[in-house]
Design an enzyme around this catalytic site. Structure first.
Site, PDB file in Angstrom:
ATOM      1  N   GLY A 518       0.824  -1.207   0.000  1.00  0.00           N
ATOM      2  CA  GLY A 518       0.000   0.000   0.000  1.00  0.00           C
ATOM      3  C   GLY A 518       0.851   1.247   0.000  1.00  0.00           C
ATOM      4  O   GLY A 518       2.067   1.199   0.153  1.00  0.00           O
ATOM      5  N   GLY A 521      -0.522   8.493   2.651  1.00  0.00           N
ATOM      6  CA  GLY A 521      -0.063   9.869   2.594  1.00  0.00           C
ATOM      7  C   GLY A 521       1.306  10.055   3.217  1.00  0.00           C
ATOM      8  O   GLY A 521       1.990  11.010   2.952  1.00  0.00           O
ATOM      9  N   ASP A 636      -8.098  11.444   7.199  1.00  0.00           N
ATOM     10  CA  ASP A 636      -7.987  10.781   5.907  1.00  0.00           C
ATOM     11  C   ASP A 636      -8.747   9.464   5.959  1.00  0.00           C
ATOM     12  O   ASP A 636      -8.247   8.429   5.544  1.00  0.00           O
ATOM     13  CB  ASP A 636      -6.512  10.571   5.542  1.00  0.00           C
ATOM     14  CG  ASP A 636      -6.353  10.272   4.051  1.00  0.00           C
ATOM     15  OD1 ASP A 636      -7.328  10.456   3.299  1.00  0.00           O
ATOM     16  OD2 ASP A 636      -5.254   9.837   3.652  1.00  0.00           O
TER      17      ASP A 636
END
Ligand SMILES: *[C@@H]1O[C@H](CO)[C@@H](O)[C@H](O)[C@H]1NC(C)=O
Ligand SMILES: *[C@@H]1O[C@H](CO)[C@@H](O)[C@H](O)[C@H]1NC(C)=O
Ligand SMILES: *[C@@H]1O[C@H](CO)[C@@H](O)[C@H](O)[C@H]1NC(C)=O
Ligand SMILES: *[C@@H]1O[C@H](CO)[C@@H](O)[C@H](O)[C@H]1NC(C)=O
Ligand SMILES: *[C@@H]1O[C@H](CO)[C@@H](O)[C@H](O)[C@H]1NC(C)=O
Ligand SMILES: *[C@@H]1O[C@H](CO)[C@@H](O)[C@H](O)[C@H]1NC(C)=O
Ligand SMILES: *[C@@H]1O[C@H](CO)[C@@H](O)[C@H](O)[C@H]1NC(C)=O
Ligand SMILES: *[C@@H]1O[C@H](CO)[C@@H](O)[C@H](O)[C@H]1NC(C)=O
Ligand SMILES: *[C@@H]1O[C@H](CO)[C@@H](O)[C@H](O)[C@H]1NC(C)=O
Ligand SMILES: *[C@@H]1O[C@H](CO)[C@@H](O)[C@H](O)[C@H]1NC(C)=O
Length: 763
Positions: A518, A521, A636
């Site tokens: 993955g 941010g 987020d």
């Protein structure tokens, strides 16, 4: 050629306008009559004559935004003495002053300047400041007079709100009497330097609201008024003056702070798309903002019922009054002080009390501060003056502490003087914790079911209802935390395992691409297998922030203490050289997005599973927002940040990242908006204002996605170009939630809060 004709005409027009132009100046020979205006050189502001409101025919001289379709005067000259018809003339008079005269050349209003000058000119600057100066003066900033010194009801960028310490002159805002009478009304808004500077709103002479003292970042009680991508705020304090001001970071944004005739003080932003003002933030947003509502040592919590409580270790001064919901008499210590043997107890998450009876020193440390306070028997509390960089300076209160409230986020710590005998005793606040959890969990579940029902109804029945419900923005800004870690002296310090870099290199096969699972941010995530065979997810933080190793470990330790079954568990961390890594439990079923947006795999998620997932996310979020010690705003939240364990239980990942590593909360380095488009609430995306509501918004989007199986951003509809949220919106349909809202208004305040925050975005 014909094609170019309109273009040429336009050029000609512009040219003529320039030549003829209104200009930005008035001189002794160039007046402006009613109907004429001057415009600042960059075209932002315009000065001229106007009639306020809808009904008044009185004429006033004012300044307004040129580019805005609705005339919104930010300054009014003759607010006390209107002209009754359009015969006014605004002149610069030879003796050095601006004067507004009527048809008989009698002066209705004028500036008073103390100096006589050769060549006085009045100019409207790009900042919106209307200034009088001597054209012969080599220093163009040497103003004889300026409108910024006489604010009316609006604070625009770069205006000063505060006091000149040498002359004692104060600049403050005063409301209009009514929307069609600009004469000064009852409400005034000040930056009051008494004791230590704080923002106060007065009605007549009485303080009715306080934003709290300046803490280096913002007013203590106004968590949203911090530097963001649109505005930056600051308090300037030196020997000569003390004032508050803000600047526009993005100059193309139109934004102003206005005191409305009814005393509402709000920061407005002009939205060109809708041609309207939007209230971005209201000072004085709820009952708890009422000055001194709960009396001395009382604390106000908007989500408890009643809102007022005594601080821990205090009791109502007059129980009878409190029984009648009259809290003004406040609270007293259960054990009286004895001066010599006193100590302090820390209370967290509060808006600091009234500082008009305070004293401060900018260089003292917290320990020195404590010592000073301890020595003086009338000192009732102390705290850091400036909360930036771990805190500095000293603020002490000499008398009773009044006007305290609990703040959901960004509340501060205060140390309150307490008799020694109270300090040893264990906190009594922990009893009842269980019932609180129940009280939270059950209504939340209920609210969710309601929401689920609402969403279901909308998506599948498409019922139409039109009754509009108006919600005020910013009202329910606070939420409960009254039993948050106040004075828990026992702290279970558990250290997070520190893993060796080499171990992780081995575990992830030297961070090979094949092991990448993955990208967030804050860095890439790799799957790894530790020597014992344990599978882990390793997050390699990309940016080497300025954070030192010590702070990093502290932060990580804090995050590690956040433990909840719906949060991904942090197993360890690694700090070595430039590398900073976090090691999490590895979740077999990856993230939610790979299921809900995939036709085949979404079949694996039946409705009960989906409902369970929604519930789990809500519980995790609720824990982050309200029940954890740190009070984390995720910032987020999205499908790919929700991981699933083998039983398809959701676990939120990446929490605490924005707070700890995003950096902009402390204002230290970045102003970058962290988050993902499509999940970001409008005020966050545009303004960088984040709060638990931003997360609730993202949560709402996530719920829609889980229910519909469509991506908000990718949603395509044959009839329009809206995203999923827009689609649901236009269908007008989450209105059922609003219907439910009124029906269950009497339910626990927490549920109402949840519903409101949700429905606020749904409207
Ligand atoms: C003026 O009139 C408009 C339209 O009739 C209305 O929406 C607005 O509220 C009025 N403004 C005031 C200040 O009365
Ligand atoms: C304004 O009123 C005065 C007397 O009241 C009158 O003499 C004058 O002509 C009026 N001016 C305009 C522009 O209506
Ligand atoms: C007012 O002043 C203007 C220019 O200074 C002058 O032309 C005009 O005659 C004056 N009017 C009166 C009534 O004095
Ligand atoms: C002009 O102002 C003076 C002073 O305020 C006032 O006495 C006079 O009546 C006004 N004239 C008109 C025509 O309004
Ligand atoms: C100008 O007038 C204001 C009131 O309108 C007064 O407070 C101030 O002292 C005056 N300044 C001078 C220099 O006369
Ligand atoms: C906010 O921005 C202003 C202007 O850029 C700056 O002077 C101030 O230090 C900033 N405040 C914080 C807390 O970062
Ligand atoms: C400033 O705001 C405008 C919208 O008002 C936006 O289009 C523009 O991108 C912004 N500029 C920056 C640098 O953020
Ligand atoms: C105050 O506290 C100290 C220490 O606990 C004790 O010795 C002293 O007697 C107390 N004084 C009074 C007046 O209670
Ligand atoms: C503030 O405290 C420091 C250190 O204790 C001291 O040197 C300084 O004089 C104090 N300043 C004021 C204004 O009291
Ligand atoms: C306590 O501090 C206040 C404010 O500095 C001062 O006025 C008062 O005299 C002090 N009292 C004592 C006993 O030192």
């Amino acid at each position: 050629m014909e094609k170019f004709l309109p273009f040429l005409l336009l050029c000609l027009l512009i040219f003529l306008r320039k030549v003829n132009g209104q200009g930005d100046m008035i001189t002794t020979t160039k007046f402006i009559k009613d109907g004429e205006t001057i415009v600042s050189s960059d075209g932002t502001f315009e000065l001229g004559f106007f009639s306020p409101g809808n009904t008044s025919t009185n004429r006033y001289v004012g300044i307004w935004y040129k580019k805005i379709s609705v005339i919104t005067p930010v300054w009014v000259a003759n607010r006390l003495v209107p002209l009754t018809n359009k015969s006014g003339v605004l002149k610069v008079i030879q003796s050095g002053g601006v004067a507004l005269q009527n048809v008989t050349n009698s002066t209705i209003w004028s500036t008073n300047s103390s100096r006589f000058v050769q060549n006085p000119v009045a100019q409207l600057l790009d900042t919106g400041n209307f200034v009088l100066r001597d054209a012969n003066d080599p220093n163009p900033e040497n103003f004889l007079w300026q409108s910024f010194d006489y604010p009316t009801d609006t604070l625009i960028a770069n205006m000063k709100l505060g006091r000149d310490l040498i002359t004692g002159f104060e600049r403050y805002l005063s409301s209009w009497k009514s929307s069609d009478d600009p004469a000064p009304g009852d409400y005034t808004y000040h930056c009051d330097p008494t004791g230590y500077p704080q923002d106060v709103m007065r009605k007549g002479a009485d303080v009715i609201y306080r934003a709290g003292p300046w803490n280096g970042l913002r007013w203590s009680g106004a968590p949203n008024m911090v530097n963001n991508s649109i505005t930056s705020f600051g308090l300037v304090m030196n020997n000569k003056e003390i004032y508050y001001k803000y600047e526009l970071v993005n100059k193309s944004v139109v934004s102003a702070l206005v005191v409305k005739p009814n005393g509402n003080t709000m920061r407005l932003i002009w939205i060109a798309k809708t041609q309207g003002w939007v209230n971005y933030h209201s000072a004085d947003a709820d009952d708890c903002d009422t000055y001194k509502l709960c009396g001395a040592y009382g604390t106000c919590n908007i989500l408890s019922d009643p809102v007022c409580h005594c601080l821990d270790k205090f009791e109502p001064k007059h129980q009878d009054d409190w029984n009648r919901a009259d809290w003004t008499s406040g609270c007293v210590r259960k054990t009286p002080l004895n001066c010599t043997g006193d100590g302090f107890i820390m209370y967290s998450g509060v808006k600091l009390p009234d500082t008009r009876t305070s004293w401060f020193n900018e260089t003292m440390s917290l320990d020195e501060c404590r010592a000073v306070c301890l020595r003086n028997c009338s000192c009732m509390g102390y705290t850091n003056l400036d909360i930036r960089n771990g805190g500095s300076g000293c603020l002490i209160w000499i008398e009773e502490l009044i006007d305290i409230r609990q703040l959901s986020q960004s509340g501060q710590d205060i140390y309150i003087r307490m008799s020694a005998s109270e300090i040893g005793s264990a906190g009594s606040s922990s009893k009842g914790d269980k019932s609180v959890i129940l009280a939270v969990a059950l209504p939340l579940l209920f609210a969710l079911i309601l929401l689920g029902l609402g969403v279901g109804l909308i998506l599948y029945k498409r019922r139409r209802r039109e009754d509009p419900v108006v919600m005020t923005r910013g009202r329910f800004s606070g939420h409960n935390n009254k039993n948050d870690n106040t004075n828990q002296s026992h702290h279970e310090d558990f250290e997070l395992p520190l893993l060796d870099l080499l171990t992780l290199i081995n575990a992830t096969d030297n961070f090979s691409i094949a092991n990448k699972i993955g990208e967030g941010g804050f860095g890439l995530v790799y799957k790894g297998v530790l020597e014992g065979g344990q599978e882990v997810a390793v997050k390699r933080l990309s940016e080497t922030s300025k954070q030192g190793i010590h702070e990093f470990k502290n932060e990580v330790n804090c995050i590690a203490k956040l433990q909840h079954r719906n949060l991904v568990k942090l197993l360890g961390c690694c700090v070595q050289g430039e590398e900073k890594m976090l090691v999490y439990e590895y979740l077999q079923n990856k993230s939610l997005d790979i299921y809900i947006f995939d036709e085949e795999r979404s079949a694996l998620l039946d409705w009960p599973k989906r409902f369970n997932i929604i519930n789990g996310i809500a519980r995790g979020l609720m824990y982050l927002h309200q029940d954890s010690r740190l009070r984390i705003i995720h910032r987020d939240l999205k499908a790919s940040n929700v991981l699933l364990d083998t039983e398809m239980n959701p676990k939120i990942s990446d929490f605490g990242m924005a707070r700890s590593f995003g950096g902009d909360e402390t204002g230290a380095n970045t102003r970058r908006v962290v988050g993902t488009y499509g999940y970001m609430s409008p005020e966050y995306a545009v303004d960088g204002i984040f709060s638990v509501k931003s997360d609730v918004f993202s949560f709402g989007v996530l719920v829609l996605e889980i229910v519909s199986g469509k991506k908000n951003r990718r949603f395509v509809h044959p009839d329009h170009h809206l995203n999923l949220l827009g689609h649901v919106n236009t269908m007008s349909q989450l209105l059922c939630v609003k219907g439910l809202y009124s029906k269950y208004l009497l339910m626990s305040s927490r549920v109402v809060y949840k519903l409101l925050t949700l429905s606020m975005y749904i409207t």
